[in-house]
Design an enzyme around this catalytic site. Sequence first.
Site, PDB file in Angstrom:
ATOM      1  N   ASP A  27      11.693   0.148  -8.869  1.00 40.88           N
ATOM      2  CA  ASP A  27      10.886  -0.458  -7.817  1.00 40.88           C
ATOM      3  C   ASP A  27      11.205   0.308  -6.539  1.00 40.88           C
ATOM      4  OD1 ASP A  27       9.717  -1.925  -5.824  1.00 40.88           O
ATOM      5  OD2 ASP A  27      10.615  -3.838  -6.379  1.00 40.88           O
TER       6      ASP A  27
ATOM      7  N   ASN B 175       1.408   7.366  -5.594  1.00 45.90           N
ATOM      8  CA  ASN B 175       0.219   6.752  -6.181  1.00 45.90           C
ATOM      9  C   ASN B 175       0.351   5.238  -6.320  1.00 45.90           C
ATOM     10  OD1 ASN B 175      -2.230   6.501  -8.111  1.00 45.90           O
ATOM     11  ND2 ASN B 175      -0.497   5.773  -9.340  1.00 45.90           N
TER      12      ASN B 175
ATOM     13  N   TYR C  69      -5.206  -5.154   2.290  1.00 50.15           N
ATOM     14  CA  TYR C  69      -5.254  -3.907   1.527  1.00 50.15           C
ATOM     15  C   TYR C  69      -5.829  -2.777   2.387  1.00 50.15           C
ATOM     16  CZ  TYR C  69      -6.493  -0.519  -2.103  1.00 50.15           C
ATOM     17  OH  TYR C  69      -6.612   0.628  -2.849  1.00 50.15           O
TER      18      TYR C  69
ATOM     19  N   LYS D 256      -3.944   0.737   3.648  1.00 50.28           N
ATOM     20  CA  LYS D 256      -4.424   2.083   3.385  1.00 50.28           C
ATOM     21  C   LYS D 256      -4.714   2.846   4.683  1.00 50.28           C
ATOM     22  CE  LYS D 256      -4.070   2.164  -1.063  1.00 50.28           C
ATOM     23  NZ  LYS D 256      -3.088   3.081  -1.699  1.00 50.28           N
TER      24      LYS D 256
END
Length: 251
Positions: free
Chosen positions: A62, A89, A152, A156
Site C-alpha cells: 500500500d 497508475n 476524484y 486528478k
Amino acid sequence: MFGKTFVDQYVVVTGGGTGIGRATALAFAEQGAAGVIITGRRGAALEEVAAEHEALIPVVADVTTPEGADAVVAAVSELGGQLDVLVHNAGIFRNTPLDDLGADAVREQLEVNVIGPVLLTGRLLPLLREGGNIVLVSSISARLAGAGSSVYSASKAAVDSLIRSWAVELGPKRIRVNGVAPGQVETPILGSGGVSPEAVQDWYSVYAASAPAGRIGKAAEVSSWITRLAEPASSWITGEIITMDGGKLLV
C-alpha cells in the site's frame, strides 16, 4: 510486436494488477525491460499478472503508507538499486454526491490518487537514475465537471499540477515527468467505485455516444503512450499531459 526499447532497464508500475497498470507492465516487459515491479494491495491479482511474463515482479504494498513505499524501495534495491521508469497508475474512483461525502471518502481518494504518488516518488528519487522517467496517469476528469465525481476530479487536477511542478523541479537532475489523461477506458475502476455492472455499461454507452470517436478506450491504447513517453525518442518532452479521450473534451 514491440521493439526492445527498454533493454536492461528497471521499471515500477503501481496498480499493476489490473487495467491500465497491467497493460503497462506487460508493455514494458515485452519491450525488453529487465525487471518490472508491479505493486498493489491484492496479491492474487498481482501474481496472476506476474505469471504472464518472467520480467514481472509482484510486490504487495500500500504505497500510501511509509511501510508500503519502503517495500517498493527494498524491491528496487534487490534488483541492483537502479530505477529507470516510475509509473504512477494506482487510483480509485468514488461516485458520491456532495451531500453524502464524508471525510473518510475524501481522504481515501486523496490518499491513493495524490499522497501515494508523492510519498513513493520521494522514497524512490535517490534510486532514479539520471535520464530516468516518471509518468503519472491523470484523467480528463481534471478538466471535465461531473456530478458525484468532485473529489476524484480534484485529485486528478492535483496530479496534473504534480506533473508540471515535478518536471520543473527534477529537470536539473535530467529526470523527465509527463502524464497521460485518459477519458473513459474499459477497466475495473468504475465497478470498484460502487457503480453496478449495469450502470457501468450505461456509462460506457453514454460516453461513446458523446465522444467524436464513438467509443470508449482500451487499456492498451493508454499503455502505449505511457511507454512512448518513457522512451529515448521522447527525451525532449517533459511536463506534458497527453489527452486521450476520443475527442470527448472537444464537444
